[in-house]
Design a protein around this motif. Sequence first.
Motif, short mmCIF file in Angstrom:
data_model
loop_
_atom_site.label_atom_id
_atom_site.label_comp_id
_atom_site.label_asym_id
_atom_site.label_seq_id
_atom_site.Cartn_x
_atom_site.Cartn_y
_atom_site.Cartn_z
N UNK A 150 0.83 -1.20 0.00
CA UNK A 150 0.00 0.00 0.00
C UNK A 150 0.87 1.25 0.00
N UNK A 151 1.91 1.26 0.81
CA UNK A 151 2.82 2.41 0.83
C UNK A 151 3.42 2.65 -0.56
N UNK A 152 3.84 1.57 -1.21
CA UNK A 152 4.43 1.69 -2.54
C UNK A 152 3.40 2.16 -3.56
N UNK A 153 2.19 1.62 -3.50
CA UNK A 153 1.14 2.01 -4.45
C UNK A 153 0.77 3.48 -4.30
N UNK A 154 0.66 3.94 -3.06
CA UNK A 154 0.33 5.34 -2.84
C UNK A 154 1.45 6.26 -3.31
N UNK A 155 2.70 5.85 -3.06
CA UNK A 155 3.83 6.66 -3.50
C UNK A 155 3.89 6.73 -5.02
N UNK A 156 3.68 5.60 -5.68
CA UNK A 156 3.70 5.57 -7.14
C UNK A 156 2.56 6.39 -7.72
N UNK A 157 1.40 6.33 -7.09
CA UNK A 157 0.24 7.09 -7.57
C UNK A 157 0.50 8.59 -7.46
N UNK A 158 1.03 9.01 -6.32
CA UNK A 158 1.32 10.44 -6.14
C UNK A 158 2.41 10.91 -7.09
N UNK A 159 3.43 10.08 -7.30
CA UNK A 159 4.50 10.46 -8.23
C UNK A 159 3.96 10.59 -9.64
N UNK A 160 3.07 9.67 -10.02
CA UNK A 160 2.50 9.71 -11.35
C UNK A 160 1.65 10.96 -11.55
N UNK A 161 0.88 11.32 -10.52
CA UNK A 161 0.04 12.51 -10.61
C UNK A 161 0.89 13.77 -10.70
N UNK A 162 1.93 13.84 -9.90
CA UNK A 162 2.80 15.02 -9.93
C UNK A 162 3.52 15.12 -11.26
N UNK A 163 4.02 14.00 -11.75
CA UNK A 163 4.74 14.01 -13.01
C UNK A 163 3.85 14.38 -14.16
N UNK A 164 2.61 13.88 -14.13
CA UNK A 164 1.67 14.22 -15.19
C UNK A 164 1.33 15.70 -15.16
N UNK A 165 1.15 16.24 -13.95
CA UNK A 165 0.82 17.65 -13.83
C UNK A 165 1.94 18.53 -14.36
N UNK A 166 3.19 18.19 -14.02
CA UNK A 166 4.32 19.00 -14.47
C UNK A 166 4.51 18.88 -15.98
N UNK A 167 4.33 17.66 -16.51
CA UNK A 167 4.55 17.46 -17.95
C UNK A 167 3.50 18.17 -18.78
N UNK A 168 2.28 18.33 -18.24
CA UNK A 168 1.20 18.93 -19.00
C UNK A 168 1.10 20.43 -18.80
N UNK A 169 1.93 21.01 -17.92
CA UNK A 169 1.86 22.44 -17.65
C UNK A 169 2.12 23.23 -18.93
N UNK A 170 1.27 24.20 -19.21
CA UNK A 170 1.44 25.04 -20.38
C UNK A 170 0.70 24.56 -21.60
N UNK A 171 0.08 23.37 -21.57
CA UNK A 171 -0.66 22.86 -22.71
C UNK A 171 -2.09 23.42 -22.69
N UNK A 172 -2.71 23.43 -23.84
CA UNK A 172 -4.04 24.00 -23.97
C UNK A 172 -5.10 22.90 -24.04
N UNK A 173 -6.34 23.33 -24.25
CA UNK A 173 -7.52 22.50 -24.48
C UNK A 173 -7.68 21.43 -23.41
N UNK A 174 -8.00 20.21 -23.83
CA UNK A 174 -8.31 19.14 -22.89
C UNK A 174 -7.11 18.75 -22.05
N UNK A 175 -5.89 18.91 -22.57
CA UNK A 175 -4.70 18.56 -21.79
C UNK A 175 -4.57 19.47 -20.58
#
Length: 370
Positions: A184-209
């Motif tokens: 559970x600790x690993x799953x939560x850490x991976x989930x949070x990392x994935x969310x943060x990484x997705x947010x940073x990678x999509x910063x500055x994009x338009x429309x649905x992204x």
Amino acid sequence: MFCRADRDLSDRIPSWVPEDARLYLAHTEGGAAIRQLAREAGRHASTVLRQVRRIETLRDDPLVDGALRRLGRPAEGLRADQSRKETERMQQQPVGNQVPDAATLAREARRVLRRMCETGAVLAVAAEMDKAVVVRDTGDGGSTRTAVVDAEIAQALALKGWIACDAPGRISRYHITGAGRGALSKLLAEHETRLRGFSEAQAGFDSGQAAEAAMAAEDADPRRRRHVIAESPLAALARRRDRDGTPFLAEDLVRAGERLREDFELAQMGPRTTQNWDRFLTAGIEGGLAPQPGHGPEAARTRLTAALRELGPGLGDVALHCCCYLEGLETTEKRMGWAARSGKVVLRIALQRLHRHYEVAIGPGGGLIG
């Protein structure tokens, strides 16, 4: 060379299945010899044999046995000596052939294992049922249901060794294991990392992204972060007693808070939205929405909106942060600028109003929707 059944089975087994179970299924269902499996795995035959025997001993566990039968079902259809009548009988069994993929298992494991980390929580499974439930002991001889789990998810958790049963029976009770807490600790850490990484990678994009990035940033907010906790703040507060010995929170108030959290969790399962529940509470109060029947994400979102509007700012804030975000009372008190130890009183008032809301909107009991 692998036989046809073994090759078909290997292609169908998802990546989350432990290696021991994969070897066991390849041997018992696929027909591969122990020495053949040892050569493929680069191990000694005795090592593979011990792995196969270990899984065989676990088949006394009803969930493990169900998982192995579910995973081995495709190979059964390839046996030439199996009659049509036997095939139909197997297909009519409630176990079915639905095997969760890795993403589904990870999402459900985060939800279920968090609940099983709470004090006095067990997963109860009845024979021949296609659902399991997580039940938590309330400490006064009663219990409350906190989650409903599909059979295939419960079986996968048992096969992974994340939950275990000491005495299987007509109704088997499973507890979370040390491996489950670590997972559970690993799953939560991976989930949070994935969310943060997705947010940073999509910063500055338009429309649905951009909308997706906004939702990811909201999910990654520390206030929404799911920590591995022994129990929810509501459950911890429910154990406290007043001076006369009565529980600080009655069972119906705890049920109301759990109902709000269940709607909150279910509302997140639908298509991504940019709903910010904090801004919702501070944007003004409009006419209440009548809760709609149903169990889907849209219906849950409607019920959650109606409940928060009924509570309004202040009461809605403490209910949202403590019941849904699982935030501690001290943190909520600091966030709201309240005096120390005043949060528990406000939370009890919020739960009392929430309970009345559910009594009117849903009817007497207002229990969990699962």
